[in-house]
Structure formats: structure tokens, C-alpha cells
Design a protein around this motif. Structure first.
Motif, PDB file in Angstrom:
ATOM      1  N   ALA A 119       0.813  -1.165  -0.088  1.00 33.20           N
ATOM      2  CA  ALA A 119       0.035   0.171  -0.052  1.00 33.20           C
ATOM      3  C   ALA A 119       0.888   1.189  -0.008  1.00 33.20           C
ATOM      4  O   ALA A 119       0.680   2.265  -0.644  1.00 33.20           O
ATOM      5  N   LEU A 120       1.973   1.262   0.747  1.00 30.37           N
ATOM      6  CA  LEU A 120       2.823   2.378   0.813  1.00 30.37           C
ATOM      7  C   LEU A 120       3.484   2.647  -0.333  1.00 30.37           C
ATOM      8  O   LEU A 120       3.598   3.823  -0.845  1.00 30.37           O
ATOM      9  N   ALA A 121       3.909   1.609  -1.088  1.00 28.76           N
ATOM     10  CA  ALA A 121       4.521   1.825  -2.450  1.00 28.76           C
ATOM     11  C   ALA A 121       3.672   2.245  -3.514  1.00 28.76           C
ATOM     12  O   ALA A 121       4.012   3.070  -4.351  1.00 28.76           O
ATOM     13  N   SER A 122       2.145   1.770  -3.467  1.00 21.18           N
ATOM     14  CA  SER A 122       1.317   2.580  -4.425  1.00 21.18           C
ATOM     15  C   SER A 122       1.229   4.035  -3.760  1.00 21.18           C
ATOM     16  O   SER A 122       1.141   4.686  -4.868  1.00 21.18           O
ATOM     17  N   PHE A 123       1.062   4.415  -2.845  1.00 19.18           N
ATOM     18  CA  PHE A 123       0.810   5.934  -2.577  1.00 19.18           C
ATOM     19  C   PHE A 123       2.247   6.581  -2.799  1.00 19.18           C
ATOM     20  O   PHE A 123       2.178   7.762  -3.272  1.00 19.18           O
ATOM     21  N   GLN A 124       3.306   5.714  -2.739  1.00 21.24           N
ATOM     22  CA  GLN A 124       4.645   6.705  -2.873  1.00 21.24           C
ATOM     23  C   GLN A 124       4.972   6.912  -4.680  1.00 21.24           C
ATOM     24  O   GLN A 124       5.515   7.843  -5.033  1.00 21.24           O
ATOM     25  N   GLN A 125       4.267   6.077  -5.371  1.00 18.74           N
ATOM     26  CA  GLN A 125       4.059   6.264  -6.829  1.00 18.74           C
ATOM     27  C   GLN A 125       3.373   7.628  -7.061  1.00 18.74           C
ATOM     28  O   GLN A 125       3.521   8.477  -8.205  1.00 18.74           O
ATOM     29  N   ILE A 126       2.480   8.165  -6.157  1.00 19.19           N
ATOM     30  CA  ILE A 126       1.793   9.167  -6.473  1.00 19.19           C
ATOM     31  C   ILE A 126       2.536  10.260  -5.744  1.00 19.19           C
ATOM     32  O   ILE A 126       2.479  11.615  -6.560  1.00 19.19           O
ATOM     33  N   ASP A 127       3.039  10.396  -4.659  1.00 23.06           N
ATOM     34  CA  ASP A 127       3.788  11.484  -3.828  1.00 23.06           C
ATOM     35  C   ASP A 127       4.744  10.660  -3.106  1.00 23.06           C
ATOM     36  O   ASP A 127       4.373   9.919  -2.135  1.00 23.06           O
ATOM     37  N   ALA A 128       6.021  10.844  -3.349  1.00 19.46           N
ATOM     38  CA  ALA A 128       7.211  10.162  -2.765  1.00 19.46           C
ATOM     39  C   ALA A 128       7.247  10.368  -1.367  1.00 19.46           C
ATOM     40  O   ALA A 128       7.764   9.734  -0.244  1.00 19.46           O
ATOM     41  N   ALA A 129       6.726  11.635  -0.779  1.00 20.11           N
ATOM     42  CA  ALA A 129       6.828  12.100   0.624  1.00 20.11           C
ATOM     43  C   ALA A 129       5.503  11.493   1.121  1.00 20.11           C
ATOM     44  O   ALA A 129       5.050  12.465   2.157  1.00 20.11           O
ATOM     45  N   VAL A 130       4.818  10.603   0.887  1.00 23.33           N
ATOM     46  CA  VAL A 130       3.433  10.168   1.164  1.00 23.33           C
ATOM     47  C   VAL A 130       3.741  10.036   2.810  1.00 23.33           C
ATOM     48  O   VAL A 130       4.775   9.487   3.626  1.00 23.33           O
ATOM     49  N   GLU A 131       2.837  10.369   3.732  1.00 23.43           N
ATOM     50  CA  GLU A 131       2.632  10.026   5.118  1.00 23.43           C
ATOM     51  C   GLU A 131       1.241   9.092   5.482  1.00 23.43           C
ATOM     52  O   GLU A 131       0.334   9.672   5.001  1.00 23.43           O
ATOM     53  N   GLY A 179      -0.512  13.430   1.103  1.00 24.97           N
ATOM     54  CA  GLY A 179       0.552  13.932   0.330  1.00 24.97           C
ATOM     55  C   GLY A 179       1.454  14.900   1.186  1.00 24.97           C
ATOM     56  O   GLY A 179       1.231  15.069   2.193  1.00 24.97           O
ATOM     57  N   ALA A 180       2.645  15.433   0.400  1.00 28.10           N
ATOM     58  CA  ALA A 180       3.522  16.270   1.151  1.00 28.10           C
ATOM     59  C   ALA A 180       2.905  17.569   1.356  1.00 28.10           C
ATOM     60  O   ALA A 180       3.134  18.181   2.355  1.00 28.10           O
ATOM     61  N   GLU A 181       1.681  17.973   0.716  1.00 27.84           N
ATOM     62  CA  GLU A 181       1.050  19.127   1.164  1.00 27.84           C
ATOM     63  C   GLU A 181       0.251  19.205   2.128  1.00 27.84           C
ATOM     64  O   GLU A 181      -0.615  19.926   2.554  1.00 27.84           O
ATOM     65  N   GLY A 182       0.006  17.917   2.878  1.00 29.55           N
ATOM     66  CA  GLY A 182      -1.093  17.711   3.838  1.00 29.55           C
ATOM     67  C   GLY A 182      -2.603  17.200   3.479  1.00 29.55           C
ATOM     68  O   GLY A 182      -3.407  16.870   4.092  1.00 29.55           O
ATOM     69  N   GLY A 183      -2.611  17.120   1.977  1.00 32.62           N
ATOM     70  CA  GLY A 183      -4.026  16.692   1.545  1.00 32.62           C
ATOM     71  C   GLY A 183      -4.215  15.307   1.716  1.00 32.62           C
ATOM     72  O   GLY A 183      -2.936  14.386   1.243  1.00 32.62           O
ATOM     73  N   GLU A 184      -5.374  14.627   1.830  1.00 35.21           N
ATOM     74  CA  GLU A 184      -5.565  13.086   1.652  1.00 35.21           C
ATOM     75  C   GLU A 184      -5.423  12.760   0.225  1.00 35.21           C
ATOM     76  O   GLU A 184      -5.930  13.358  -0.756  1.00 35.21           O
ATOM     77  N   ILE A 185      -4.526  11.573  -0.191  1.00 38.44           N
ATOM     78  CA  ILE A 185      -4.505  11.061  -1.413  1.00 38.44           C
ATOM     79  C   ILE A 185      -5.157   9.887  -1.438  1.00 38.44           C
ATOM     80  O   ILE A 185      -5.207   9.161  -2.544  1.00 38.44           O
ATOM     81  N   GLY A 186      -5.603   9.154  -0.446  1.00 33.80           N
ATOM     82  CA  GLY A 186      -6.050   7.901  -0.613  1.00 33.80           C
ATOM     83  C   GLY A 186      -6.207   7.089   0.891  1.00 33.80           C
ATOM     84  O   GLY A 186      -5.812   7.997   2.088  1.00 33.80           O
ATOM     85  N   LEU A 187      -6.868   5.927   0.753  1.00 36.74           N
ATOM     86  CA  LEU A 187      -7.235   5.123   2.124  1.00 36.74           C
ATOM     87  C   LEU A 187      -6.557   3.702   1.999  1.00 36.74           C
ATOM     88  O   LEU A 187      -6.922   3.358   0.732  1.00 36.74           O
ATOM     89  N   TYR A 188      -6.527   2.908   2.807  1.00 39.52           N
ATOM     90  CA  TYR A 188      -6.315   1.524   2.546  1.00 39.52           C
ATOM     91  C   TYR A 188      -6.708   0.919   4.020  1.00 39.52           C
ATOM     92  O   TYR A 188      -6.349   1.308   5.159  1.00 39.52           O
ATOM     93  N   ALA A 189      -6.809  -0.333   3.683  1.00 40.34           N
ATOM     94  CA  ALA A 189      -6.844  -1.421   5.044  1.00 40.34           C
ATOM     95  C   ALA A 189      -6.310  -2.614   4.598  1.00 40.34           C
ATOM     96  O   ALA A 189      -6.494  -3.129   3.585  1.00 40.34           O
ATOM     97  N   CYS A 190      -5.418  -3.234   5.472  1.00 41.80           N
ATOM     98  CA  CYS A 190      -4.972  -4.644   5.439  1.00 41.80           C
ATOM     99  C   CYS A 190      -5.639  -5.711   6.352  1.00 41.80           C
ATOM    100  O   CYS A 190      -5.686  -5.130   7.663  1.00 41.80           O
ATOM    101  N   ASN A 191      -6.596  -6.794   6.078  1.00 41.81           N
ATOM    102  CA  ASN A 191      -7.285  -7.440   7.160  1.00 41.81           C
ATOM    103  C   ASN A 191      -6.881  -8.950   6.707  1.00 41.81           C
ATOM    104  O   ASN A 191      -7.091  -9.365   5.475  1.00 41.81           O
TER     105      ASN A 191
END
Length: 86
Positions: A34-46, A67-79
Motif C-alpha cells: 500500500a505504501l509503495a502504491s501511494f509513493q508512486q503518487i507522492d514520494a513524501a507520502v505519510e 501527500g507532502a502538502e497535507g491533503g488526503e490522497i487515499g486510504l487503505y486497509a489490510c485485513n
């Protein structure tokens, strides 16, 4: 044991994208994917746990990606799946 990843990538222009993947054998591998997927959008994802207001239903363990500017870029869950998949 199989772990299911449900990931939503927000796109306010074309609509959000939802993907699922149950090819993980551990929650750690799922979170890393999940982190790798979001890093493709914004390398500085938190990524932070979602704060769920009392009385609201949400999938346990839901995480929000910012994202780096503080906006939500997505969500995920692992279950962990609770039924046999083989």
C-alpha cells in the motif's frame, strides 16, 4: 493465512480508484504494498491511522495516506481473511 488489501486512491477529477488484492501472506507485506502504491503518487507520502468518530462504522485498521502538502490522497486497509481461500 491470506491478507486482503483494499486501497482507494482519491482522484477528484476522474473519480476515485478502488483496488483489492489478496495475494499477501502477512500484514507487513500488505502495508508495504500500500505504501509503495501511494509513493508512486507522492514520494513524501505519510500514512496515519484513520480517526473513526464514535458510532461510525469503518473497516478495522483503516489508514489514510497524506501527500507532502497535507491533503488526503487515499486510504487503505489490510485485513486477514477469516475463511479458507484455497
Amino acid at each position: 493465512m491470506k491478507v486482503l488489501l483494499i486501497i482507494v486512491i482519491f482522484n477528484f477529477e476522474t473519480g476515485s480508484e478502488v483496488e483489492t488484492n489478496m495475494n499477501f501472506s502477512s500484514e507487513a507485506d500488505c502495508h508495504a504494498a500500500a505504501l509503495a502504491s501511494f509513493q508512486q503518487i507522492d514520494a513524501a507520502v505519510e500514512v496515519r491511522a484513520m480517526d473513526i468518530p464514535e458510532g461510525q462504522d469503518m473497516l478495522e485498521g483503516t489508514m489514510i495516506a497524506y501527500g507532502a502538502e497535507g491533503g488526503e490522497i487515499g486510504l487503505y486497509a489490510c485485513n486477514t481473511l477469516r475463511f479458507p481461500t484455497d
